[in-house]
Every structure is written in structure tokens, then in C-alpha cells.
Write a protein that holds these residues in place. Structure first.
Motif, PDB file in Angstrom:
ATOM      1  N   UNK A  35       0.839  -1.186   0.000  1.00  0.00           N
ATOM      2  CA  UNK A  35       0.000   0.000   0.000  1.00  0.00           C
ATOM      3  C   UNK A  35       0.876   1.238   0.000  1.00  0.00           C
ATOM      4  N   UNK A  36       0.334   2.307  -0.567  1.00  0.00           N
ATOM      5  CA  UNK A  36       1.076   3.558  -0.625  1.00  0.00           C
ATOM      6  C   UNK A  36       0.439   4.479  -1.641  1.00  0.00           C
ATOM      7  N   UNK A  37       0.868   5.726  -1.693  1.00  0.00           N
ATOM      8  CA  UNK A  37       0.286   6.680  -2.639  1.00  0.00           C
ATOM      9  C   UNK A  37       0.661   6.347  -4.075  1.00  0.00           C
ATOM     10  N   UNK A  38      -0.025   6.969  -5.015  1.00  0.00           N
ATOM     11  CA  UNK A  38       0.277   6.757  -6.433  1.00  0.00           C
ATOM     12  C   UNK A  38       1.738   7.097  -6.708  1.00  0.00           C
ATOM     13  N   UNK A  39       2.394   6.232  -7.480  1.00  0.00           N
ATOM     14  CA  UNK A  39       3.782   6.472  -7.849  1.00  0.00           C
ATOM     15  C   UNK A  39       4.806   6.011  -6.834  1.00  0.00           C
ATOM     16  N   UNK A  40       4.356   5.273  -5.790  1.00  0.00           N
ATOM     17  CA  UNK A  40       5.311   4.848  -4.744  1.00  0.00           C
ATOM     18  C   UNK A  40       6.094   3.607  -5.143  1.00  0.00           C
ATOM     19  N   UNK A  41       5.672   2.910  -6.232  1.00  0.00           N
ATOM     20  CA  UNK A  41       6.410   1.742  -6.702  1.00  0.00           C
ATOM     21  C   UNK A  41       5.775   0.409  -6.370  1.00  0.00           C
ATOM     22  N   UNK A  42       4.563   0.410  -5.807  1.00  0.00           N
ATOM     23  CA  UNK A  42       3.954  -0.857  -5.366  1.00  0.00           C
ATOM     24  C   UNK A  42       3.612  -1.773  -6.537  1.00  0.00           C
ATOM     25  N   UNK A  43       3.043  -1.223  -7.621  1.00  0.00           N
ATOM     26  CA  UNK A  43       2.718  -2.065  -8.779  1.00  0.00           C
ATOM     27  C   UNK A  43       3.980  -2.529  -9.492  1.00  0.00           C
ATOM     28  N   UNK A  44       4.983  -1.672  -9.552  1.00  0.00           N
ATOM     29  CA  UNK A  44       6.256  -2.066 -10.170  1.00  0.00           C
ATOM     30  C   UNK A  44       6.892  -3.214  -9.401  1.00  0.00           C
ATOM     31  N   UNK A  45       6.839  -3.156  -8.076  1.00  0.00           N
ATOM     32  CA  UNK A  45       7.408  -4.235  -7.259  1.00  0.00           C
ATOM     33  C   UNK A  45       6.652  -5.536  -7.493  1.00  0.00           C
ATOM     34  N   UNK A  46       5.334  -5.453  -7.649  1.00  0.00           N
ATOM     35  CA  UNK A  46       4.536  -6.646  -7.937  1.00  0.00           C
ATOM     36  C   UNK A  46       4.919  -7.231  -9.294  1.00  0.00           C
ATOM     37  N   UNK A  47       5.122  -6.370 -10.275  1.00  0.00           N
ATOM     38  CA  UNK A  47       5.486  -6.826 -11.619  1.00  0.00           C
ATOM     39  C   UNK A  47       6.898  -7.418 -11.643  1.00  0.00           C
ATOM     40  N   UNK A  48       7.761  -6.943 -10.761  1.00  0.00           N
ATOM     41  CA  UNK A  48       9.097  -7.541 -10.628  1.00  0.00           C
ATOM     42  C   UNK A  48       8.974  -8.974 -10.115  1.00  0.00           C
ATOM     43  N   UNK A  49       8.099  -9.197  -9.130  1.00  0.00           N
ATOM     44  CA  UNK A  49       7.883 -10.551  -8.607  1.00  0.00           C
ATOM     45  C   UNK A  49       7.307 -11.449  -9.689  1.00  0.00           C
ATOM     46  N   UNK A  50       6.384 -10.892 -10.489  1.00  0.00           N
ATOM     47  CA  UNK A  50       5.740 -11.676 -11.550  1.00  0.00           C
ATOM     48  C   UNK A  50       6.683 -11.962 -12.710  1.00  0.00           C
ATOM     49  N   UNK A  51       7.748 -11.177 -12.840  1.00  0.00           N
ATOM     50  CA  UNK A  51       8.651 -11.337 -13.974  1.00  0.00           C
ATOM     51  C   UNK A  51       8.281 -10.489 -15.164  1.00  0.00           C
ATOM     52  N   UNK A  52       7.327  -9.579 -14.969  1.00  0.00           N
ATOM     53  CA  UNK A  52       6.909  -8.683 -16.052  1.00  0.00           C
ATOM     54  C   UNK A  52       7.820  -7.474 -16.174  1.00  0.00           C
ATOM     55  N   UNK A  53       8.656  -7.263 -15.153  1.00  0.00           N
ATOM     56  CA  UNK A  53       9.678  -6.226 -15.192  1.00  0.00           C
ATOM     57  C   UNK A  53      11.005  -6.840 -14.778  1.00  0.00           C
ATOM     58  N   UNK A  54      12.052  -6.532 -15.522  1.00  0.00           N
ATOM     59  CA  UNK A  54      13.395  -6.968 -15.138  1.00  0.00           C
ATOM     60  C   UNK A  54      13.921  -6.090 -14.017  1.00  0.00           C
ATOM     61  N   UNK A  55      14.717  -6.671 -13.120  1.00  0.00           N
ATOM     62  CA  UNK A  55      15.313  -5.869 -12.053  1.00  0.00           C
ATOM     63  C   UNK A  55      16.589  -5.213 -12.566  1.00  0.00           C
ATOM     64  N   UNK A  56      16.850  -4.015 -12.088  1.00  0.00           N
ATOM     65  CA  UNK A  56      18.117  -3.345 -12.392  1.00  0.00           C
ATOM     66  C   UNK A  56      19.242  -3.945 -11.553  1.00  0.00           C
ATOM     67  N   UNK A  57      18.880  -4.298 -10.311  1.00  0.00           N
ATOM     68  CA  UNK A  57      19.846  -4.946  -9.419  1.00  0.00           C
ATOM     69  C   UNK A  57      19.050  -5.705  -8.355  1.00  0.00           C
ATOM     70  N   UNK A  58      19.669  -6.726  -7.770  1.00  0.00           N
ATOM     71  CA  UNK A  58      19.012  -7.518  -6.751  1.00  0.00           C
ATOM     72  C   UNK A  58      18.508  -8.846  -7.295  1.00  0.00           C
ATOM     73  N   UNK A  59      17.803  -9.612  -6.441  1.00  0.00           N
ATOM     74  CA  UNK A  59      17.338 -10.931  -6.855  1.00  0.00           C
ATOM     75  C   UNK A  59      15.976 -11.243  -6.263  1.00  0.00           C
ATOM     76  N   UNK A  60      15.232 -12.118  -6.985  1.00  0.00           N
ATOM     77  CA  UNK A  60      13.899 -12.562  -6.582  1.00  0.00           C
ATOM     78  C   UNK A  60      13.952 -14.073  -6.391  1.00  0.00           C
ATOM     79  N   UNK A  61      13.514 -14.532  -5.218  1.00  0.00           N
ATOM     80  CA  UNK A  61      13.484 -15.963  -4.930  1.00  0.00           C
ATOM     81  C   UNK A  61      12.049 -16.377  -4.627  1.00  0.00           C
ATOM     82  N   UNK A  62      11.597 -17.461  -5.254  1.00  0.00           N
ATOM     83  CA  UNK A  62      10.269 -18.013  -4.996  1.00  0.00           C
ATOM     84  C   UNK A  62      10.438 -19.487  -4.664  1.00  0.00           C
ATOM     85  N   UNK A  63       9.904 -19.888  -3.511  1.00  0.00           N
ATOM     86  CA  UNK A  63      10.012 -21.267  -3.016  1.00  0.00           C
ATOM     87  C   UNK A  63      11.466 -21.734  -2.975  1.00  0.00           C
ATOM     88  N   UNK A  64      12.358 -20.842  -2.573  1.00  0.00           N
ATOM     89  CA  UNK A  64      13.760 -21.186  -2.415  1.00  0.00           C
ATOM     90  C   UNK A  64      14.572 -21.171  -3.688  1.00  0.00           C
TER      91      UNK A  64
END
Length: 349
Positions: A35-64
Motif C-alpha cells: 500500500x502507498x500513494x500513487x507512484x510509490x512503486x507498489x505495482x512495479x514491485x509486484x510486476x518484478x515478482x511476476x517477472x513482467x519487469x526486469x530488475x536493475x539490481x538484486x534478486x527474486x526468490x520463490x520457493x527457495x
């Protein structure tokens, strides 16, 4: 082991940083709301988890498993968008089964999964209808059903109720909560509506400017906000804020009155005094004079908008009415309910 682990996620679009060094762990079966105001990055973070956006840096782990570079279809997630995105020429059953048919799953398996999802979502009597014959809430249930039949590890919801009217939003909110209890899957839900966050979440992640401000249960964020932003964002109507100053003897001057500080405070320090509207309806406690500017009567609850002696505006929730415009009334509060913040907006404890 957490179901989802985000490690130092950074996402930029050109020179614009949208997500900045976000780390978060989500346990299996949790219902987590971003949750957060418009433009805070919440939908972008969700799309990063889904794989719809590539990360610039960092890593995503699902089920290990590190899925940072994997395709969305290989991550074991299913996403429900704000728009229903249904095929208008297909029936409900065909829309729900489309992904399975494209994957060439056996017909018996498809029929079984669609039937089970339709029963859970109370769509079993609507399977032969087309989207144009459905209400907005029914269409959103079809979109959710399309996700259910995939048997995902994780459900991702991106503001799924924002296109519905107020009554339907309440109904669908209840249905999504029931769905989580029925399926037990991990769910991540994005919304700008803090009421949805408070009623649905096991934990809430409050974001601002691509940074996590606080993570906690709804009650924890409501009662123990880490800063003024979280305090003002969580709760409706929002928390009142007014300027205060430390006095000798651990007292605070605010709104033309003085009261004992609930925390240690330095004499002469400027603070922001936060009081929720519902905490200005005590029968006992510190008296705060308020000149009434507006009265909102909402059935059993009345919201009184008033001005303090110092000219600042506050809202008080009143269970008993009777005041009129221009009246000066006395509201009371328990100092223990007050939240104090320093000049940087950080909570004083």
C-alpha cells in the motif's frame, strides 16, 4: 524458508529510480498487501515478482529458487490485473480454461479445474455466459478463476477492485478474503486504498518513493507507526497533526493547552503531535477546546471539523451529536493515545 524473498531489489527506468534497495520476505500462506500513494512503486514491485519487469539490481526468490532471470510462466505465479482482460467472444468457461488449453492440458483435467474454481467463486451457473452478460463483480471473479485453475504457488493482485463501484468493492473484498482462507495460497495484493489493506492483510507493506517505510500487521501499523507518514496514511479519517513544543517537567504545549508527555521529551524541542479522530471522544482526559467549522453526520458517527486556539484544523469523531457551526466545544483525549514525531517525521518513543 520464506515463499518469496526479495533481496536488495533496485529498479530504474532510465535515470528514474522507482524501487530503491527493497528487501522483503513473505512466508508461505501469507496475505501481504502493498500500500502507498500513487507512484510509490507498489505495482512495479509486484510486476518484478511476476517477472513482467526486469530488475536493475538484486534478486527474486520463490520457493527457495532464484527466479530473477526466469520467464513469468516459469515462476509459479498467477496475476490478476485491474482490467479484467477477458475475451468477449468466449464463454466464462472458455476464458477460465484458456491458459490450460494453450498448454494442451487434457480435457478431463481442464474440466475438473474449471469446475472446482467455478464452484469456489460461485460461477458454476454462469459458465455458458459471455463477459458482456456479466456484472463487473462477476467479470472480476472470472479473471480470478482464470488464475486459480493454474494452481499457482503465489497469487498477485494488482488493484483488482478499483474499477468496481463502492458496494461491489466491499462484496469482492469479502470474497477475496474467503478465497484466501479456502485456498491457503500465498497472496500479494496491491492497493492505494488503506481500508482494503487493513481488512485483508496479515501484514501490510507501506511504500513511499520506492522505499519500504514500515512492515507489520494492520494493528501494529495503526497503533505503532514508525513515522508520521505511516501514521497519516493508515487510518480513516487520517490522524490529526499539530505543532507542539517541549516544556519543563516533561510537558508539551499544543493547541493552546498543555499536557504530560507520554514519552521523554527535551525542553524546547519542536514536535508534531498526532491524535486520531476517534481518540478525541474520551469522556475523561485532557480537555481540548475546539471551534466547530463543519459537522459531518454519518448515521451513528459524527465527524466534527474544528479549529484549535493556535489556528490548526483537527477532526474529532463524536458518537453523540448536538454541536453546531461556530460553537466552541471541549473534546478530551488520553495522553497515552498521543503519538509524537520529531522534525524529520520519525516517531518519538
Amino acid at each position: 524458508m520464506p515463499e518469496i524473498a526479495l533481496q536488495n531489489i533496485h529498479k530504474s527506468f532510465g535515470k528514474v529510480d522507482v524501487i530503491r534497495d527493497v528487501s522483503l520476505e513473505i512466508e508461505s500462506g501469507e496475505f501481504v498487501v502493498f500500500v502507498g500513494p500513487s507512484g510509490c512503486g507498489k505495482s512495479t514491485l509486484l510486476r518484478v515478482i511476476a517477472g513482467l519487469e526486469d530488475v536493475t539490481d538484486g534478486s527474486v526468490h520463490i520457493a527457495g529458487k532464484d527466479v530473477t532471470d526466469e520467464e513469468p510462466s516459469d515462476r509459479g505465479v498467477a496475476m490478476v490485473f485491474q482490467s479484467y482482460a477477458l475475451y468477449p467472444h468466449m464463454t466464462v468457461a472458455d476464458n477460465m480454461s484458456f491458459g490450460l488449453r494453450m498448454a494442451h492440458r487434457p480435457k478431463a483435467e481442464i474440466d475438473d479445474k474449471v469446475g472446482r474454481a467455478a464452484k469456489i467463486l460461485q460461477l458454476d451457473q454462469l459458465l455458458d455466459r459471455k463477459p458482456g452478460q456479466l456484472s463487473g463483480g462477476q467479470r472480476q471473479r472470472v479473471a480470478i478463476g482464470r488464475a486459480i485453475v493454474r494452481d499457482p504457488k503465489v497469487f498477485l493482485f494488482d488493484e483488482p477492485l478499483s474499477n468496481l463501484d463502492a458496494e461491489l468493492r466491499v462484496q469482492m473484498r469479502v470474497e477475496i478474503a474467503k478465497l484466501h482462507k479456502t485456498l491457503g495460497n500465498t497472496m500479494i495484493y496491491v492497493t492505494h486504498d488503506q481500508t482494503e489493506a487493513l481488512t485483508l492483510a496479515d501484514r501490510i507493506v507501506v511504500l513511499r518513493g520506492g522505499v519500504i517505510e514500515q512492515v507489520g500487521s494492520p494493528l501494529e501499523l495503526y497503533e505503532n507507526p514508525a513515522n508520521a507518514f505511516v501514521a497519516g496514511f493508515i487510518g480513516s479519517p487520517r490522524m490529526n497533526f499539530a505543532a507542539g513544543k517541549g516544556l519543563p517537567g516533561q510537558r508539551i504545549a499544543f493547541g493552546g493547552i498543555e499536557f504530560d508527555s507520554p514519552v521523554e521529551i527535551v525542553d524546547g524541542n519542536e514536535v508534531s503531535v498526532g491524535i486520531r479522530p476517534e481518540h478525541l471522544d474520551s469522556e475523561t482526559g485532557v480537555v481540548l477546546p475546539l471551534k466547530v467549522e463543519l459537522v459531518e453526520q454519518l448515521g451513528s458517527t459524527t465527524y466534527v471539523h474544528g479549529v484549535l486556539e493556535t489556528g490548526e484544523t483537527v477532526v474529532a469523531e463524536q458518537r453523540a451529536g448536538g454541536c453546531g457551526l461556530g460553537d466552541t466545544i471541549e473534546v478530551r483525549f488520553d495522553p497515552k493515545k498521543v503519538r509524537l514525531f520529531n522534525a524529520a517525521g520519525m516517531r518519538l518513543r
